[in-house]
Design a protein around this motif. Structure first.
Motif, short mmCIF file in Angstrom:
data_model
loop_
_atom_site.label_atom_id
_atom_site.label_comp_id
_atom_site.label_asym_id
_atom_site.label_seq_id
_atom_site.Cartn_x
_atom_site.Cartn_y
_atom_site.Cartn_z
N LYS A 145 22.12 -5.87 -15.15
CA LYS A 145 21.96 -4.76 -14.23
C LYS A 145 20.49 -4.42 -14.05
CE LYS A 145 23.50 0.01 -13.44
NZ LYS A 145 24.30 1.12 -13.99
N VAL A 146 20.11 -4.22 -12.81
CA VAL A 146 18.74 -3.80 -12.50
C VAL A 146 18.72 -2.29 -12.34
CG1 VAL A 146 16.82 -3.96 -10.86
CG2 VAL A 146 18.19 -5.99 -11.37
N ILE A 147 17.94 -1.62 -13.16
CA ILE A 147 17.82 -0.17 -13.09
C ILE A 147 16.62 0.18 -12.20
CG2 ILE A 147 17.46 1.96 -14.39
CD1 ILE A 147 18.71 0.55 -16.81
N ALA A 148 16.90 0.79 -11.08
CA ALA A 148 15.84 1.14 -10.14
C ALA A 148 14.91 2.19 -10.73
CB ALA A 148 16.44 1.64 -8.83
N LYS A 149 13.63 1.93 -10.64
CA LYS A 149 12.64 2.88 -11.13
C LYS A 149 12.00 3.60 -9.95
CE LYS A 149 11.47 0.12 -15.20
NZ LYS A 149 10.38 -0.59 -15.93
N ARG A 150 11.74 4.87 -10.14
CA ARG A 150 11.09 5.63 -9.08
C ARG A 150 9.64 5.17 -8.97
NH1 ARG A 150 11.86 10.12 -6.10
NH2 ARG A 150 10.03 11.33 -5.48
N THR A 151 9.26 4.82 -7.77
CA THR A 151 7.91 4.32 -7.53
C THR A 151 6.93 5.48 -7.41
OG1 THR A 151 8.81 2.43 -6.32
CG2 THR A 151 6.49 2.93 -5.99
N ARG A 152 5.84 5.39 -8.15
CA ARG A 152 4.80 6.41 -8.02
C ARG A 152 3.82 5.96 -6.95
NH1 ARG A 152 0.92 9.17 -12.67
NH2 ARG A 152 -0.41 10.32 -11.20
N ILE A 153 3.65 6.80 -5.95
CA ILE A 153 2.79 6.45 -4.82
C ILE A 153 1.41 7.08 -4.98
CG2 ILE A 153 2.49 6.69 -2.33
CD1 ILE A 153 4.67 4.73 -3.08
N LEU A 154 0.42 6.32 -4.66
CA LEU A 154 -0.96 6.79 -4.69
C LEU A 154 -1.13 7.96 -3.71
CD1 LEU A 154 -3.62 5.70 -6.10
CD2 LEU A 154 -4.12 4.59 -3.92
N THR A 155 -1.67 9.06 -4.17
CA THR A 155 -1.91 10.20 -3.28
C THR A 155 -3.27 10.02 -2.59
OG1 THR A 155 -3.07 11.53 -4.94
CG2 THR A 155 -0.65 11.69 -4.87
N PRO A 156 -3.51 10.74 -1.49
CA PRO A 156 -4.82 10.65 -0.83
C PRO A 156 -5.98 10.95 -1.77
CG PRO A 156 -3.24 11.69 0.62
CD PRO A 156 -2.55 11.53 -0.70
N ALA A 157 -5.84 11.96 -2.63
CA ALA A 157 -6.92 12.31 -3.55
C ALA A 157 -7.17 11.18 -4.54
CB ALA A 157 -6.58 13.61 -4.29
N GLU A 158 -6.10 10.59 -5.06
CA GLU A 158 -6.24 9.48 -6.01
C GLU A 158 -6.85 8.26 -5.33
OE1 GLU A 158 -2.43 10.48 -8.94
OE2 GLU A 158 -2.17 9.27 -7.12
N CYS A 159 -6.50 8.07 -4.08
CA CYS A 159 -7.05 6.94 -3.33
C CYS A 159 -8.56 7.09 -3.17
CB CYS A 159 -6.38 6.84 -1.97
SG CYS A 159 -6.93 5.42 -0.98
N GLU A 160 -9.00 8.30 -2.91
CA GLU A 160 -10.44 8.54 -2.78
C GLU A 160 -11.17 8.27 -4.09
OE1 GLU A 160 -12.26 9.12 -0.08
OE2 GLU A 160 -10.39 8.81 1.03
N ARG A 161 -10.57 8.66 -5.20
CA ARG A 161 -11.17 8.39 -6.51
C ARG A 161 -11.31 6.89 -6.74
NH1 ARG A 161 -7.70 11.42 -10.95
NH2 ARG A 161 -8.92 9.99 -12.28
#
Length: 371
Positions: free
Chosen positions: A160-176
């Motif tokens: 069984k594959v347990i789906a993991k919630r994907t953490r998305i890069l935020t605009p602030a994190e992208c700027e860093r």
């Protein structure tokens, strides 16, 4: 029509059961002491031919290795990168286990044992499922070729594959993160986050793909990176004239990004048909290798940024789609911009940003408590 062929021997007459296979070739279903028994055997095989359940027992003696390499692989009309992936899966996972087995000896239990062993060795459930799809395809073709009577991959119990919630890069994190990318590669990352292009599409961009007046990119090429061992031409970087799904698409981009690109083109003297992003930074340079960029540029920048989770280069594409949807873009437009063939793929990016639930609750309360 089934028939019996008689032959006189010292001990009497024998009868060979005869019938025709799906190609019209005469086949024997065995030799018997009576004509009646021979006819019954021939008629049984003829019935299998008519019902589509007949298979060539002799053909089933071919080994898995020979069938895959001489029949299945040559019949595949797929992308160079997909073919290279198949070749890698075969070498690493299938040939060591199934390679010397004759096809007719590969049973559902054999496939199940492979799954069990792969899982015990640490292969992830998602990878096992992906490889099983390929294995299923091999045996499906063997059934169609009447090498096997049935597909031994049918009914396999997969982890069984347990789906993991994907953490998305935020605009602030992208700027860093962007601030830590070396100047030479910063425009590449800026372009990726604003367009959501796949890596192969990104590194295939040329000035002729950019319409500065209409503020658009036309995605009409992709560069596929494969090992020389599996490359049909011996080249690591193969230019394909159409991107994934064989459809060009046009993307609207911002004027600030275009201004930076225009200045970069002028400064480096990039010609209309030159690559916009190259491994050396020179206008006549080679395409950028994904692996080289990841190890020498991306990972060091990620470490310097201090972000507390792993971000892949491909995650810039995920962030692009998520930001579009969070900002109010409709699914159909985002689907077309991303080059997705199905809208369900695009829907995965709904509500992926950390504050998505807060925004949803605020919208609910704005309606509920409206006076």
């Amino acid at each position: 029509m089934a028939w019996a062929r008689s032959r006189r021997r010292e001990k009497g007459v024998t009868y060979t059961a005869m019938y025709r296979d799906p190609s019209g070739r005469e086949r024997s279903a065995g030799t018997f002491a009576s004509q009646r028994a021979a006819l019954r055997a021939a008629q049984r095989e003829e019935a299998r031919v008519e019902s589509g359940t007949w298979f060539d027992a002799a053909a089933g003696k071919i080994t898995f290795r020979d069938y895959v390499e001489k029949v299945w692989l040559p019949s595949r009309h797929i992308e160079v990168s997909t073919m290279a992936g198949y070749r890698s899966y075969l070498d690493k996972h299938f040939l060591p286990y199934f390679g010397d087995l004759r096809m007719y000896k590969i049973l559902p239990s054999t496939v199940q044992d492979w799954v069990t062993q792969a899982s015990a060795s640490g292969l992830s459930p998602s990878s096992i499922r992906k490889y099983h799809v390929m294995l299923h395809s091999v045996f499906k073709r063997a059934v169609r070729d009447r090498v096997l009577a049935s597909n031994p991959c049918e009914g396999t119990e997969l982890p069984k594959v347990i789906a993991k919630r994907t953490r998305i890069l935020t605009p602030a994190e992208c700027e860093r993160l962007l601030a830590e990318v070396p100047d030479r590669y910063r425009l590449l990352v800026m372009t990726d986050i604003e367009t959501g292009l796949r890596w192969g599409e990104l590194i295939a961009l040329r000035p002729r793909h950019i319409d500065f007046l209409r503020r658009t990119f036309t995605v009409e090429q992709t560069i596929v990176e494969v090992s020389r061992k599996h490359s049909p031409t011996g080249e690591r970087m193969i230019v394909k004239e159409y991107p994934k799904d064989d459809e060009t698409r046009v993307l609207r981009v911002s004027q600030p990004l275009l201004d930076v690109i225009a200045a970069d083109i002028a400064q480096r003297g990039v010609g209309r048909d030159d690559l916009l992003f190259t491994s050396t930074g020179e206008a006549d340079g080679n395409p950028i290798s994904r692996n080289t960029f990841r190890t020498r540029v991306w990972r060091p920048a990620l470490e310097r940024s201090g972000l507390d989770f792993n971000v892949r280069v491909h995650d810039l594409r995920h962030a692009h789609a998520s930001w579009l949807l969070a900002g109010g873009a409709d699914l159909k437009t985002v689907m077309e911009r991303m080059g997705h063939s199905q809208i369900m793929t695009t829907q995965r990016y709904l509500h992926t940003l950390p504050d998505a639930q807060d925004k949803a609750l605020a919208a609910f309360e704005a309606v509920r408590f409206r006076r």
